[in-house]
Design a protein around this motif. Structure first.
Motif, PDB file in Angstrom:
ATOM      1  N   UNK A 125      42.771  22.919  37.971  1.00  0.00           N
ATOM      2  CA  UNK A 125      42.971  24.277  37.453  1.00  0.00           C
ATOM      3  C   UNK A 125      41.614  24.901  37.185  1.00  0.00           C
ATOM      4  N   UNK A 126      41.426  26.199  37.499  1.00  0.00           N
ATOM      5  CA  UNK A 126      42.411  27.057  38.135  1.00  0.00           C
ATOM      6  C   UNK A 126      42.325  26.968  39.657  1.00  0.00           C
ATOM      7  N   UNK A 127      43.470  27.087  40.307  1.00  0.00           N
ATOM      8  CA  UNK A 127      43.488  27.090  41.772  1.00  0.00           C
ATOM      9  C   UNK A 127      43.068  28.462  42.260  1.00  0.00           C
ATOM     10  N   UNK A 128      42.215  28.496  43.275  1.00  0.00           N
ATOM     11  CA  UNK A 128      41.802  29.794  43.798  1.00  0.00           C
ATOM     12  C   UNK A 128      42.185  29.891  45.270  1.00  0.00           C
ATOM     13  N   UNK A 129      41.860  31.031  45.843  1.00  0.00           N
ATOM     14  CA  UNK A 129      42.334  31.329  47.187  1.00  0.00           C
ATOM     15  C   UNK A 129      41.563  30.581  48.252  1.00  0.00           C
ATOM     16  N   UNK A 130      40.462  29.933  47.924  1.00  0.00           N
ATOM     17  CA  UNK A 130      39.670  29.248  48.947  1.00  0.00           C
ATOM     18  C   UNK A 130      40.096  27.808  49.139  1.00  0.00           C
ATOM     19  N   UNK A 131      40.998  27.334  48.278  1.00  0.00           N
ATOM     20  CA  UNK A 131      41.401  25.940  48.409  1.00  0.00           C
ATOM     21  C   UNK A 131      42.324  25.719  49.607  1.00  0.00           C
ATOM     22  N   UNK A 132      42.809  26.793  50.248  1.00  0.00           N
ATOM     23  CA  UNK A 132      43.705  26.611  51.384  1.00  0.00           C
ATOM     24  C   UNK A 132      42.938  26.266  52.658  1.00  0.00           C
ATOM     25  N   UNK A 133      41.649  26.490  52.695  1.00  0.00           N
ATOM     26  CA  UNK A 133      40.839  26.169  53.870  1.00  0.00           C
ATOM     27  C   UNK A 133      40.225  24.789  53.698  1.00  0.00           C
ATOM     28  N   UNK A 134      40.268  24.014  54.757  1.00  0.00           N
ATOM     29  CA  UNK A 134      39.709  22.666  54.759  1.00  0.00           C
ATOM     30  C   UNK A 134      38.518  22.635  55.703  1.00  0.00           C
ATOM     31  N   UNK A 135      37.424  22.048  55.246  1.00  0.00           N
ATOM     32  CA  UNK A 135      36.197  21.959  56.023  1.00  0.00           C
ATOM     33  C   UNK A 135      35.815  20.498  56.157  1.00  0.00           C
ATOM     34  N   UNK A 136      35.249  20.171  57.301  1.00  0.00           N
ATOM     35  CA  UNK A 136      34.745  18.821  57.576  1.00  0.00           C
ATOM     36  C   UNK A 136      33.237  18.922  57.719  1.00  0.00           C
ATOM     37  N   UNK A 137      32.503  18.248  56.838  1.00  0.00           N
ATOM     38  CA  UNK A 137      31.036  18.275  56.871  1.00  0.00           C
ATOM     39  C   UNK A 137      30.561  17.404  58.023  1.00  0.00           C
ATOM     40  N   UNK A 138      29.795  18.000  58.910  1.00  0.00           N
ATOM     41  CA  UNK A 138      29.322  17.297  60.105  1.00  0.00           C
ATOM     42  C   UNK A 138      27.840  16.984  60.084  1.00  0.00           C
ATOM     43  N   UNK A 139      27.062  17.720  59.271  1.00  0.00           N
ATOM     44  CA  UNK A 139      25.620  17.499  59.267  1.00  0.00           C
ATOM     45  C   UNK A 139      25.051  18.081  57.987  1.00  0.00           C
ATOM     46  N   UNK A 140      23.760  17.842  57.765  1.00  0.00           N
ATOM     47  CA  UNK A 140      23.086  18.345  56.572  1.00  0.00           C
ATOM     48  C   UNK A 140      21.600  18.413  56.841  1.00  0.00           C
ATOM     49  N   UNK A 141      20.871  19.114  55.952  1.00  0.00           N
ATOM     50  CA  UNK A 141      19.426  19.211  56.071  1.00  0.00           C
ATOM     51  C   UNK A 141      18.777  17.902  55.643  1.00  0.00           C
TER      52      UNK A 141
END
Length: 487
Positions: free
Chosen positions: A338-354
């Motif tokens: 809590x609180x749930x927001x509108x961006x939690x419906x998208x799922x991202x897969x981290x593929x790389x980083x700096x």
């Protein structure tokens, strides 16, 4: 004082009825009256004791003769004089050793015997530097009491304030150290026992670790079983925070619930100063069931100063998707929290980083799992081929590709020299920032990057080798001109 024979041998009258004193009336530990004078029989000899017991009388145990005050004074004056040595207590040493060392005792005030009384939690601070103590009240939100933190101010507290002489003029004079018999010391406080401070009964139910170590080192106490007082303390109603309504930030909305007049949310300035301009950047793809969303490339930026995130999608030509900011800078809650927001419906897969992310994880290895750090380290060192929409593609080189790349780079530089020769000197001077007359491999890489040319390490090293014969890889202005014009 008249001494010697006080009464001659005779029958002594016992009362006005003509009765006389008999040997049956005499015994140890009784008072007898002879001619108006009272005598105390304290003891008798062995013959008298045997005679009375043979006649069936119980002889009382003998008593000691009272001491003569005159003889006692003579003995005191004749005795050797003794003197009391001054105390070895050093107040300065106590200050140096015990300053800022405080015993913290958790207590509850049992006031249930009074009307509307209750069990209220308090904290007793005992200052070892001067043997003073104070009693502080533990306040909770909406407990219905005025926010006065101190119930009893810091001073030396006597065990029994009213244990003074009845002749003491308490109306006009205050108590001093001469009237107080005993003060509270650390050995008077034990877990599970009740102490009375100015008529208030305080039950000690727990203490902190420093206090436990002090009692163990000085008194050898090892039993520190905490007394359960939760059932006795009144359970106050808890304030229920309403759900987040998505207006403004979470911190701003929460302030309107904590006070009648909302205050600005407090910021962690120490964290902001330590992590200023520190951003962790990750490359991610969207995990979606829609075919058009598969392979979309995103840059996730995490600000360490305020724990806010920004998601940016690089624009890709002819993809049908408008790039740019996918998520403004905000603080994102975890899914299911809590609180749930509108961006939690998208799922991202981290593929790389700096590489900075890897360095930060290695410097703070205690905050990250070892598997995560190892996976990222392998990812940055291997860099396998990827087919991400809009992302760079890594291609394995064949023999002779390096010579072809170097020739193409020199061809592009030659076009610059043909169209505008003055631009060659300008480019050299732009990267010769320290004005030493030389540029290095890093300057050559920055120059190629600005001209949209390959910046691989092997390509840059070959360009530097063809530019100059300097073993340190320094390129002068003449070498740079000759390299470009002879390309």
């Amino acid at each position: 004082m008249p001494q010697g024979k006080l009464i001659k041998r005779q029958r002594l009258p016992k009362n006005d009825q003509g009765d006389n004193w008999h040997w049956k009336d005499l015994n140890n530990g009784i008072n007898v009256t002879f001619y108006g004078k009272i005598f105390r029989i304290v003891n008798c000899d062995q013959f008298t004791t045997n005679f009375l017991e043979s006649e069936g009388l119980d002889v009382n145990p003998g008593e000691n003769l009272p001491s003569d005050p005159y003889i006692d004074r003579r003995k005191e004056k004749a005795a050797l004089r003794t003197y009391t040595t001054a105390s070895a207590f050093d107040a300065k040493k106590q200050f140096l050793e015990l300053d800022r060392k405080v015993l913290r005792l958790y207590v509850v005030w049992d006031d249930t015997n009074q009307m509307f009384g209750e069990m209220r939690p308090f904290v007793i601070h005992y200052y070892l530097v001067d043997d003073t103590l104070e009693v502080r009240e533990v306040h909770n939100a909406n407990d219905g009491r005025d926010p006065f933190p101190v119930l009893i101010g810091r001073h030396k507290v006597p065990k029994n304030r009213y244990n003074v002489e009845s002749s003491f003029p308490a109306v006009v004079m205050e108590l001093s150290d001469h009237e107080i018999k005993q003060y509270y010391t650390p050995k008077d406080f034990k877990i599970g026992e009740t102490v009375t401070v100015y008529g208030r009964r305080f039950l000690v139910y727990d203490c902190d670790n420093f206090t436990k170590a002090f009692y163990y080192q000085n008194f050898g106490i090892t039993d520190f079983n905490t007394v359960d007082v939760q059932e006795k303390v009144k359970n106050l109603p808890k304030m229920e925070i309403p759900p987040y309504n998505n207006f403004g930030s979470l911190e701003d909305s929460l302030q309107s619930c904590l006070s009648l007049i909302p205050q600005p949310p407090k910021k962690d300035f120490i964290k902001m100063l330590e992590n200023d301009h520190k951003v962790l950047r990750f490359e991610a793809t969207m995990d979606s069931v829609r075919p058009e969303d598969r392979g979309r490339r995103f840059i996730v930026s995490y600000r360490l100063a305020d724990d806010m995130m920004t998601i940016y999608e690089p624009p890709v030509r002819n993809s049908g998707i408008i790039g740019g900011k996918f998520l403004e800078r905000t603080r994102v809650a975890k899914p299911g929290c809590a609180p749930d927001n509108q961006y939690s419906m998208h799922r991202f897969v981290i593929t790389n980083a700096d590489e900075y992310v890897l360095k930060y994880m290695e410097d703070h290895s205690a905050q990250f799992p070892a598997e995560t750090v190892q996976t990222l380290r392998e990812r940055l060192t291997t860099r396998p081929m990827e087919t991400v929409k809009g992302g760079p593609m890594k291609v394995m080189r064949s023999p002779g590709d390096l010579e072809i790349l170097v020739k193409q780079v020199r061809a592009q530089l030659k076009k610059i020299a043909i169209t505008d020769k003055a631009r060659v000197d300008t480019m050299f001077l732009r990267y010769n920032k320290d004005r030493t007359g030389y540029i290095g491999g890093d300057d050559m890489r920055a120059m190629c990057r600005s001209l949209q040319l390959p910046v691989d390490d092997d390509v840059i090293n070959e360009l530097v080798r063809q530019c100059t014969s300097n073993p340190e890889g320094k390129i002068s202005l003449e070498d740079f001109r000759r390299f470009i014009e002879c390309s």
